[in-house]
Design a protein around this motif. Structure first.
Motif, PDB file in Angstrom:
ATOM      1  N   ASN A  96       0.852  -1.188   0.000  1.00  0.00           N
ATOM      2  CA  ASN A  96       0.000   0.000   0.000  1.00  0.00           C
ATOM      3  C   ASN A  96       0.894   1.246   0.000  1.00  0.00           C
ATOM      4  O   ASN A  96       1.800   1.385   0.820  1.00  0.00           O
ATOM      5  N   GLN A  98       0.376   4.362   0.755  1.00  0.00           N
ATOM      6  CA  GLN A  98       0.324   5.190   1.949  1.00  0.00           C
ATOM      7  C   GLN A  98       1.103   4.555   3.095  1.00  0.00           C
ATOM      8  O   GLN A  98       1.856   5.239   3.805  1.00  0.00           O
ATOM      9  N   SER A  99       0.919   3.258   3.264  1.00  0.00           N
ATOM     10  CA  SER A  99       1.656   2.560   4.317  1.00  0.00           C
ATOM     11  C   SER A  99       3.150   2.594   4.050  1.00  0.00           C
ATOM     12  O   SER A  99       3.970   2.735   4.980  1.00  0.00           O
ATOM     13  N   GLN A 102       4.438   6.040   4.991  1.00  0.00           N
ATOM     14  CA  GLN A 102       4.521   6.215   6.443  1.00  0.00           C
ATOM     15  C   GLN A 102       5.693   5.436   7.021  1.00  0.00           C
ATOM     16  O   GLN A 102       6.413   5.926   7.899  1.00  0.00           O
ATOM     17  N   ALA A 103       5.880   4.206   6.532  1.00  0.00           N
ATOM     18  CA  ALA A 103       6.987   3.395   7.036  1.00  0.00           C
ATOM     19  C   ALA A 103       8.335   4.005   6.657  1.00  0.00           C
ATOM     20  O   ALA A 103       9.290   3.996   7.457  1.00  0.00           O
ATOM     21  N   ASP A 158       9.763  -2.965   9.739  1.00  0.00           N
ATOM     22  CA  ASP A 158       8.382  -2.707   9.327  1.00  0.00           C
ATOM     23  C   ASP A 158       8.315  -2.303   7.864  1.00  0.00           C
ATOM     24  O   ASP A 158       7.396  -2.704   7.124  1.00  0.00           O
ATOM     25  N   TYR A 159       9.280  -1.496   7.448  1.00  0.00           N
ATOM     26  CA  TYR A 159       9.321  -1.061   6.046  1.00  0.00           C
ATOM     27  C   TYR A 159       9.513  -2.263   5.112  1.00  0.00           C
ATOM     28  O   TYR A 159       8.862  -2.356   4.067  1.00  0.00           O
ATOM     29  N   ILE A 162       6.248  -4.374   4.853  1.00  0.00           N
ATOM     30  CA  ILE A 162       5.257  -3.762   3.961  1.00  0.00           C
ATOM     31  C   ILE A 162       5.691  -3.881   2.507  1.00  0.00           C
ATOM     32  O   ILE A 162       4.868  -4.114   1.611  1.00  0.00           O
TER      33      ILE A 162
END
Length: 376
Positions: A96, A98-99, A102-103, A158-159, A162
């Motif tokens: 995603n 957007q995710s 943010q990440a 986390d990046y 995703i």
């Protein structure tokens, strides 16, 4: 003399006429049907019922993804036998945007915080080595520096999750869909290119495959409320499958539903039974099946065929006709017990020595007029 002879002849003619009339009357009185008889006998009687249903695997496991994405490749087909850990399909992660943004921002913020903390740590380390600051102050700065390093590592992980589906940079952990149990693949409801959703607290997720052990099958059916009270858990069942003619399987009743469901005006109760599956026979999930259940059984009781029973038109009570002479019968009221559809139990009214009339016999078929005339 002539008169005497005349009277004698006349008398003989009258006697002959009377004899012919008597013979004709007696002949017409005889029934054209000769009834056979049958004695009651000792036998076993079982009252059974048949429950309709299907044969299904005892356990069906649904394989769901741990991450959302698109099916990149499906390696196996329905019907394939698998072991736990076998690769079934692979998911391509579609991150995603957007995710991802943010990440990525979190990673940059963590990097900036780490850089600033490192500058403070390096400066104070020199002062600590010269003895300018205390050990306690230096330990506090060192903790902050370590925490900043950890925060950066978490943000980077986390990046990667995703972006690729796993923290290590390899998508093997989450994007490779593997069998969790051994068995046979019953269904793969997805194909390459389909989008799938991961299983979470708010969504069951997309089923990638359904796996079951076809060597452990159960019968699932329903019985009427009038018969369910006579069933007991552990009772034997005889299962017959529509797909396998002439073949029956033994089973044991293991479950009777405590609550019925109304269907077409009748209350039906769900039952289940463990089916003994032979190794050389493949039973496919969902085969329609009938289960024969014994509701009541009696051994070594006096029985007669149900075809011998007659019922009173007024009282509807059963009776039979017993032979008392040559084609002469006498009615005897009887009391009957359970029936298996062929033979019925006799509780009282007749004995094993009685000859019971086989009453439902039809008139003999008359010969054609042409055949009679040809013989004449």
């Amino acid at each position: 003399m002539k008169k005497v002879i005349k009277y004698v002849v006349l008398g003989l003619l009258v006697l002959a006429a009377l004899w012919a009339a008597m013979f004709f009357i007696r002949t017409n009185k005889k029934s054209s049907i000769t009834y056979d008889t049958q004695k009651p006998f000792i036998s076993n009687v079982e009252k059974k019922t048949v429950a309709t249903g299907k044969v299904i695997p005892e356990d069906e496991i649904e394989i769901k993804p741990q991450i959302s994405g698109i099916i990149e490749e499906v390696y196996l087909k329905e019907g394939a036998k698998v072991k736990a850990g076998d690769l079934i399909a692979k998911i391509k992660v579609v991150p995603n945007e957007q995710s991802m943004n943010q990440a990525g921002g979190r990673v940059k913020n963590a990097q900036l915080a780490l850089n600033n903390t490192k500058i403070e740590f390096d400066r104070n380390k020199v002062l600590f080595d010269k003895g300018v600051i205390s050990s306690q102050d230096f330990n506090t700065l060192q903790l902050q520096y370590n925490q900043a390093q950890q925060e950066l590592g978490n943000a980077q992980a986390d990046y990667q999750i995703i972006r690729k589906g796993s923290a290590g940079g390899s998508s093997t952990a989450n994007t490779n869909i593997r069998a969790t149990v051994s068995g046979t693949i019953l269904e793969i409801p997805v194909k390459e290119g389909d989008q799938v959703i991961q299983s979470n607290n708010f969504n069951d997720g997309t089923t990638i495959a359904t796996i079951a052990d076809l060597s452990k099958m159960i019968f699932e059916g329903k019985v009427d409320e009038g018969e369910v009270a006579k069933l007991k858990v552990g009772s034997p069942l005889e299962i017959s499958l529509g797909a396998l003619e002439g073949k029956t399987f033994n089973a044991k009743l293991r479950f009777i539903a405590p609550k019925g469901v109304e269907e077409s005006g009748a209350v039906q109760f769900k039952i289940e039974g463990d089916v003994a599956v032979e190794d050389d026979i493949l039973i496919r999930a969902g085969y329609s099946a009938n289960a024969s259940l014994v509701l009541e059984s009696k051994k070594d009781v006096l029985v007669i065929p149900e075809a011998l029973l007659q019922f009173d038109k007024d009282t509807d009570k059963p009776y039979v006709e017993v032979s008392v002479g040559d084609q002469k019968f006498e009615r005897k009221d009887i009391e009957i017990g359970i029936s298996d559809g062929v033979n019925v139990e006799i509780l009282s009214g007749i004995t094993e020595e009685d000859q019971v009339k086989i009453w439902n016999k039809t008139e003999p078929i008359k010969k054609n007029v042409e055949e009679e005339e040809s013989k004449e």
